[in-house]
Design an enzyme around this catalytic site. Structure first.
Site, PDB file in Angstrom:
ATOM      1  N   GLY A  47     -24.458 -14.747 -62.121  1.00  0.00           N
ATOM      2  CA  GLY A  47     -23.316 -14.563 -62.267  1.00  0.00           C
ATOM      3  C   GLY A  47     -22.833 -13.558 -63.945  1.00  0.00           C
ATOM      4  N   PHE A  73     -26.876  -8.242 -59.619  1.00  0.00           N
ATOM      5  CA  PHE A  73     -27.408  -7.219 -58.804  1.00  0.00           C
ATOM      6  C   PHE A  73     -26.142  -6.686 -58.908  1.00  0.00           C
ATOM      7  CE2 PHE A  73     -28.358  -7.512 -54.207  1.00  0.00           C
ATOM      8  CZ  PHE A  73     -29.108  -6.287 -54.389  1.00  0.00           C
ATOM      9  N   TYR A 234      -3.953 -16.985 -50.213  1.00  0.00           N
ATOM     10  CA  TYR A 234      -5.192 -17.237 -50.998  1.00  0.00           C
ATOM     11  C   TYR A 234      -5.152 -19.063 -51.051  1.00  0.00           C
ATOM     12  CZ  TYR A 234      -8.045 -17.112 -54.768  1.00  0.00           C
ATOM     13  OH  TYR A 234      -9.229 -17.010 -56.127  1.00  0.00           O
ATOM     14  N   LEU A 272      -6.730 -13.108 -63.257  1.00  0.00           N
ATOM     15  CA  LEU A 272      -6.597 -12.236 -64.018  1.00  0.00           C
ATOM     16  C   LEU A 272      -7.326 -10.495 -63.462  1.00  0.00           C
ATOM     17  CD1 LEU A 272      -8.450 -13.685 -66.993  1.00  0.00           C
ATOM     18  CD2 LEU A 272      -6.871 -12.824 -67.069  1.00  0.00           C
TER      19      LEU A 272
END
Length: 396
Positions: A47, A73, A234, A272
């Site tokens: 990633g 990807f 969350y 962020l």
């Protein structure tokens, strides 16, 4: 072609290669300005093309002179159609690494698949022999399971009851209430399958089986906890269950690496602006208030500042890595400071469409969002004709 930002909902569907290159250069200059880090020398980043993963690769390469392999990807450009920002970020990184005489190669494809794992392992075997740091920073909404063939989709939903709170459309600045219905049926299991720790463990098992992990190798996955304000949707929602699974996986991986003295950690990072967080209701409003406070306190960090501090002050100090009572590295410590969270809670009550421009940093949020796609960087002529056909020569 002249490349301009084109929005579709909460995503920008264009990206600017020169702006993305400027983003990478800015991060590299920051790392160089902070001095050398006595860190890992052979690093795999899963990633690696955006956000914390990109910053991890930059920090390893330009902070520790590390050889890096990045897995991502991303969509390459077509004539008249820009590639994805992660493609351009990676192209810029490879170019800067090559100019600096640093080894860097990349694998572009589905990191969840057995095929991409094999390609990556073969590359490590051929070029590096072993790696001593593995960063796991995938942020995909879907996962095709390599064993079962089932396509899992993650969802962002509360568990048990409808969640209602404020949010902001960061494009318009309009603050409204939003309600999110609770998850159903297999939502939790699907979200854990995508965002939990199973694939991380599969990567480490595959690397270990081929003897590609150096003695005392470290692996780190990234997570988030966040404040009480957002926990219902969350940390106590479907994504929270996936994060719990990820954190439990760190202990299982550490156990599996005992024979080589290796360890796995979850690093809890700061909130962020990312492509993922921008689509999460409530989060843009929270971040805009948080940014205002942290900038005033002089403790605001972006991805690169967070990861540089993680490497310099946590992972590579020459001392045992400090963790909380649940074994997690806490690099969200400045965000979660009691005084910071108290101020956010106070401003949250005051937040309206009219008050937000004064009490929050929505412009900072918008700028960070546009930066994700290579736009709104100083020193870039966005009116200039730009070649969208940027290649990456080191892709395997």
């Amino acid at each position: 072609m002249i490349i301009e930002p084109r929005m579709r909902g909460f995503i920008c569907v264009t990206s600017h290669p020169v702006g993305c290159a400027q983003n990478v250069k800015n991060q590299i200059e920051y790392i160089k300005s902070k001095g050398a880090i006595n860190g890992a020398k052979k690093v795999l980043v899963i990633g690696a093309s955006t956000g914390f993963g990109l910053s991890s690769r930059i920090t390893a390469a330009f902070g520790s002179d590390a050889a890096t392999i990045g897995v991502f990807f991303e969509k390459p450009p077509l004539e008249g159609r820009p590639g994805s920002p992660g493609w351009y970020n990676s192209a810029a990184f490879e170019n800067e690494a090559d100019n600096a005489g640093l080894y860097s190669k990349s694998v572009n494809g589905d990191a969840f698949s057995d095929e991409i794992k094999k390609q990556t392992l073969d590359l490590i075997k051929a070029d590096l022999g072993q790696v001593d740091l593995v960063i796991y920073s995938l942020a995909s909404p879907v996962r095709l399971h390599p064993v079962t063939g089932v396509l899992h989709r993650s969802v962002l939903k509360p568990i048990g009851a409808t969640y209602t709170n404020k949010t902001v459309d960061f494009h318009t600045g309009i603050v409204t209430d939003i309600s999110i219905a609770p998850c159903q049926d297999d939502d939790i299991a699907n979200t854990v399958a995508v965002m939990g720790g199973e694939d991380w463990a599969m990567w480490i098992d595959a690397l270990k089986a081929e003897n590609l992990l150096a003695p005392e190798a470290t692996t780190v996955a990234y997570s988030y906890i966040g404040p009480t304000l957002t926990e219902a949707v969350y940390r106590k929602g479907t994504i929270g269950r996936a994060k719990d699974h990820l954190e439990a996986t760190a202990f299982a991986i550490t156990e599996s690496l005992k024979s080589i003295g290796g360890k796995a950690f979850v690093s809890v990072n700061k909130a962020l602006v990312t492509q993922a967080s921008s689509a999460i209701p409530v989060i843009p409003l929270y971040i805009s208030l948080l940014y205002k406070i942290m900038k005033e306190e002089g403790i605001h960090e972006g991805c690169i500042e967070q990861i540089q501090r993680l490497y310099q002050n946590r992972l590579y100090t020459g001392k045992p890595i400090p963790t909380d009572e649940k074994g997690r590295i806490r690099i969200d410590d400045w965000e979660m400071r009691e005084d910071v969270q108290e101020k956010v809670a106070t401003l949250w009550k005051q937040a309206t469409t009219e008050s937000l421009p004064e009490i929050g940093d929505l412009e900072g949020y918008r700028k960070d969002f546009m930066n994700l796609f290579g736009f709104d960087f100083e020193g870039v002529d966005y009116a200039a004709d730009t070649d969208e056909m940027v290649g990456i020569s080191s892709i395997v």
